[in-house]
Design an enzyme around this catalytic site. Sequence first.
Site, short mmCIF file in Angstrom:
data_model
loop_
_atom_site.label_atom_id
_atom_site.label_comp_id
_atom_site.label_asym_id
_atom_site.label_seq_id
_atom_site.Cartn_x
_atom_site.Cartn_y
_atom_site.Cartn_z
N ALA A 33 -5.91 8.13 -12.17
CA ALA A 33 -5.26 7.25 -13.04
C ALA A 33 -5.11 8.00 -14.36
O ALA A 33 -3.90 8.23 -14.99
CB ALA A 33 -5.38 5.95 -13.12
N THR A 38 -2.20 8.68 -17.24
CA THR A 38 -1.75 8.08 -18.93
C THR A 38 -1.13 8.78 -19.34
O THR A 38 -0.70 8.61 -20.45
CB THR A 38 -3.23 7.88 -19.11
OG1 THR A 38 -4.51 9.10 -18.91
CG2 THR A 38 -3.99 7.20 -18.05
N PHE A 50 -5.32 1.54 -14.80
CA PHE A 50 -5.85 0.25 -14.57
C PHE A 50 -7.43 0.21 -14.10
O PHE A 50 -8.11 -0.63 -14.16
CB PHE A 50 -5.06 0.30 -12.90
CG PHE A 50 -3.59 -0.57 -12.96
CD1 PHE A 50 -3.55 -1.70 -12.93
CD2 PHE A 50 -2.52 0.53 -13.31
CE1 PHE A 50 -2.10 -2.31 -13.33
CE2 PHE A 50 -1.62 -0.27 -13.47
CZ PHE A 50 -1.34 -0.73 -13.43
N ARG A 51 -7.80 1.00 -14.05
CA ARG A 51 -9.58 0.93 -13.88
C ARG A 51 -10.56 1.45 -14.72
O ARG A 51 -11.22 1.12 -14.65
CB ARG A 51 -10.04 1.32 -12.63
CG ARG A 51 -9.09 1.16 -11.34
CD ARG A 51 -9.63 1.32 -9.92
NE ARG A 51 -9.21 0.14 -8.50
CZ ARG A 51 -9.55 -0.59 -8.19
NH1 ARG A 51 -10.71 -0.94 -8.64
NH2 ARG A 51 -8.98 -1.57 -7.87
N ASP A 59 2.74 6.89 -8.16
CA ASP A 59 3.51 7.12 -9.31
C ASP A 59 4.88 8.02 -8.55
O ASP A 59 5.80 8.33 -9.13
CB ASP A 59 2.92 7.11 -10.46
CG ASP A 59 2.32 8.24 -10.71
OD1 ASP A 59 2.27 9.19 -10.33
OD2 ASP A 59 1.20 7.93 -11.89
N HIS A 78 -3.34 5.54 -1.88
CA HIS A 78 -3.02 5.02 -1.45
C HIS A 78 -1.16 4.62 -2.04
O HIS A 78 -1.42 3.47 -1.67
CB HIS A 78 -3.77 4.36 -3.40
CG HIS A 78 -5.11 4.70 -3.15
ND1 HIS A 78 -5.69 4.93 -4.33
CD2 HIS A 78 -6.03 3.74 -2.05
CE1 HIS A 78 -7.25 3.99 -3.99
NE2 HIS A 78 -7.73 4.01 -2.62
N CYS A 113 9.82 -3.02 6.35
CA CYS A 113 9.71 -4.17 6.74
C CYS A 113 8.65 -4.11 7.25
O CYS A 113 8.38 -3.58 8.29
CB CYS A 113 11.37 -4.81 7.09
SG CYS A 113 11.16 -5.79 8.02
N CYS A 153 15.03 -7.29 4.13
CA CYS A 153 15.58 -6.69 5.20
C CYS A 153 17.38 -7.12 6.11
O CYS A 153 16.76 -8.33 6.20
CB CYS A 153 14.46 -6.14 6.72
SG CYS A 153 15.09 -5.42 7.44
N ASN A 205 -13.46 15.03 -16.45
CA ASN A 205 -12.99 13.24 -16.76
C ASN A 205 -12.78 12.92 -17.95
O ASN A 205 -13.98 13.71 -18.72
CB ASN A 205 -13.49 12.38 -15.50
CG ASN A 205 -13.29 11.21 -15.56
OD1 ASN A 205 -11.46 11.10 -15.10
ND2 ASN A 205 -13.85 9.51 -15.08
#
Length: 246
Positions: free
Chosen positions: A26, A30, A37-38, A109, A124, A132, A152, A217
């Site tokens: 993530a 940014t 989120f984490r 994203d 992910h 569907c 659907c 990081n």
Amino acid sequence: MEYNSIHETIALHLKSAENIAVLTGAGVSTASGIPDFRSSEGLWAEDQSREFYMSTDYFFHDPEDFWKKYKAIFRMKLLKNYRPNVVHEFIQKLENHERGVSVITQNVDGLHTLAGSSNVLEYHGTLNRSSCPNCGRSFSLEEVMKVQVPKCDSCGHVLKPDVLLFGDMITAHDEAEAMINKADLLLVMGTSLLVTPFNLLPYYALDQQQTTSVIINNEPTDKDHLFDYVLHENLTEAIERIDQMM
């Protein structure tokens, strides 16, 4: 190692690598205005109930309320009011230097693909499609956003987003390991490496003795000891510096 020299060392390894596997989290997005989120200041830390609502169990329990909460939680990402940033562009530029570059991303994203990277594994899943669960038909994000609860148009079932929900099975891990197996350099950026099994991939790289490993990081992780080179710095600033040295 002096602070300045680690940027140059990383740049030299990137220049000499023939095949690079890039793991992103993530923190890479940014700088495009998408919340992390984490992280310790992220949205998951503010409201742990999001994990309950963003689960496969809750989707099948109350699919209509799931979509209401899903669209609220991921509102910024779903509206697509963002663009790739210098980190996405740097990764794509690496690919232009006639070397193999594989991107394994936790992000949903689609910004790596939008930036032009050609070999992207969305570990992910993606926000850009929904399917569907009954007949398997796939629908674009544009179709999904036209209605409050997307269904659907063939069988009438409520659609399930193609993003990985809590409780879903990971299906991309073997492919990610295969990408790392081909690499002589592993570059990890913008991830706290807290989510399993994604955080097992650096261990796999460690077993591949031909692989040099780098993590960049903004804060330490409990996996830093697995890497040959560790840089704690604002990711955008670090990449801009490294890019200037290549």
